[in-house]
Design an enzyme around this catalytic site. Structure first.
Site, PDB file in Angstrom:
ATOM      1  N   GLN A 202       0.048  87.905  20.279  1.00 38.73           N
ATOM      2  CA  GLN A 202      -0.011  86.536  20.795  1.00 38.73           C
ATOM      3  C   GLN A 202      -0.113  85.532  19.645  1.00 38.73           C
ATOM      4  OE1 GLN A 202       0.524  85.701  23.903  1.00 38.73           O
ATOM      5  NE2 GLN A 202       0.196  83.510  23.641  1.00 38.73           N
TER       6      GLN A 202
ATOM      7  N   ASP B 118       8.969  90.286  22.064  1.00 38.54           N
ATOM      8  CA  ASP B 118       9.008  88.820  21.977  1.00 38.54           C
ATOM      9  C   ASP B 118      10.353  88.337  21.442  1.00 38.54           C
ATOM     10  OD1 ASP B 118       6.929  87.225  22.893  1.00 38.54           O
ATOM     11  OD2 ASP B 118       5.615  87.802  21.236  1.00 38.54           O
TER      12      ASP B 118
ATOM     13  N   LYS C 155      -0.292  87.982  31.088  1.00 34.65           N
ATOM     14  CA  LYS C 155       0.745  88.956  30.731  1.00 34.65           C
ATOM     15  C   LYS C 155       0.300  90.373  31.095  1.00 34.65           C
ATOM     16  CE  LYS C 155       2.493  86.026  26.999  1.00 34.65           C
ATOM     17  NZ  LYS C 155       2.739  85.792  25.576  1.00 34.65           N
TER      18      LYS C 155
HETATM   19  N1  GUN Z   1       2.531  81.796  22.147  1.00 33.52           N
HETATM   20  C1  GUN Z   1       3.133  80.909  22.941  1.00 33.52           C
HETATM   21  N2  GUN Z   1       4.232  81.458  23.503  1.00 33.52           N
HETATM   22  C2  GUN Z   1       4.307  82.724  23.052  1.00 33.52           C
HETATM   23  C3  GUN Z   1       5.223  83.786  23.273  1.00 33.52           C
HETATM   24  O1  GUN Z   1       6.206  83.692  24.008  1.00 33.52           O
HETATM   25  N3  GUN Z   1       4.939  84.937  22.626  1.00 33.52           N
HETATM   26  C4  GUN Z   1       3.875  85.074  21.795  1.00 33.52           C
HETATM   27  N4  GUN Z   1       3.692  86.246  21.195  1.00 33.52           N
HETATM   28  N5  GUN Z   1       3.016  84.108  21.570  1.00 33.52           N
HETATM   29  C5  GUN Z   1       3.238  82.940  22.195  1.00 33.52           C
END
Ligand code: GUN
Length: 281
Positions: free
Chosen positions: A94, A117, A50
């Site tokens: 995350q 998110d 990311k």
């Molecule tokens: N863990 C797995 N997928 C995601 C996501 O799309 N966002 C976040 N913050 N954590 C994740």
């Protein structure tokens, strides 16, 4: 006949080009804060990806790494600081968080305007009401793949396997919105007969994290199959779909890797841009 491969990597690179062009037209740099807690290798790898994407498109980065043993209060104070920082347009924590931390409370602490998110109850509430807001990245990415490949959703039967708040539930809400108009079934671990549900679906979305759960018998010939699952097994990364058998039956299928994953990341960039535009006018 073999299914058409829906190339998420290709679509994601298109989305990224759009973000690059949009960022170039701004007189400020949109900022994304990434918060990584603990030492889960998968989470580290996701956040690395990311951050790399954000860098590539000209989004400013504010990265915070905290140990497994961080206290809830310390993490909450960090969120407060990021909420108050005008250079930060988006905050990504995350998930999952290590045991002992209350992820729900952390997500709720994020300023909904910075919730890139789309997981804050405020934003999920807007989604439930079909009102504009920041929407979860994976469902948005799936919708973009379907639209890029001209796969019709209006009036068709979609079975979403999985009811997580990250993917299954928000995706079902989007698909059933007025104007999108799919007929949606949400299946899950308690579904009595999964094959009976999926076998007449025009689109099957597998989002449970159960390696190779969906096999050829689950899929109607010619159907579209979207594989959201990523499990690390001895065979490497494996999706929720048994690709080798399903590719022979389906009309179109997303691969793992290279399908939904890159789209989730690309939509995070779109959301960061949207959050910046929303906050800064
Ligand atoms: N863990 C797995 N997928 C995601 C996501 O799309 N966002 C976040 N913050 N954590 C994740």
């Amino acid at each position: 006949m073999s299914a058409r491969i829906l190339d998420g990597k290709l679509i994601a690179s298109r989305v990224k080009e759009e973000v690059v062009a949009a960022v170039a037209g701004l007189d400020y740099t949109p900022g994304l804060a990434t918060v990584l807690v603990g030492d889960d290798p998968a989470s580290h790898s996701y956040v690395r990806g990311k951050r790399r994407d954000a860098e590539q498109v000209g989004i400013g980065l504010f990265h915070h790494e905290l140990s497994n043993t961080v206290e809830q209060g310390v993490l909450e104070s960090l969120i407060d600081e990021l909420n108050a920082d005008d250079d930060v347009d988006g905050i990504l924590v995350q998930l999952p968080l290590p045991d002992g931390l209350d992820a729900g409370a952390i997500v709720e602490r994020i300023d909904p305007l910075k919730d890139v998110d789309g997981l804050h109850p405020f934003n999920l509430g807007l989604l439930a009401l079909s009102r504009p807001g920041l929407r979860p990245c994976t469902p948005s990415g799936i919708m973009r793949i379907l639209s890029e490949y001209d796969i019709a959703v209006s009036g068709v039967k979609v079975v979403v396997v999985g009811r997580s708040f990250l993917v299954g539930r928000p995706l079902a809400l989007i698909l059933s919105e007025k104007g999108v108009d799919a007929t949606v079934t949400v299946a899950h671990s308690r579904t009595r007969d999964l094959v009976a549900e999926t076998a007449d679906a025009d689109i099957v979305v597998a989002a449970v994290g159960s390696p190779r759960l969906i096999t050829a018998e689950h899929v109607k010939p010619g159907a579209t199959v979207i594989d959201v699952g990523v499990s690390r097994t001895d065979d490497g990364l494996v999706g929720d779909v048994d690709f080798e058998s399903v590719v022979e039956v389906a009309g179109a299928i997303t691969p793992v890797p290279g399908g939904v994953g890159p789209m989730t990341r690309a939509m995070l960039l779109v959301n960061t841009l949207k959050a910046a535009e929303g906050r800064r006018g």
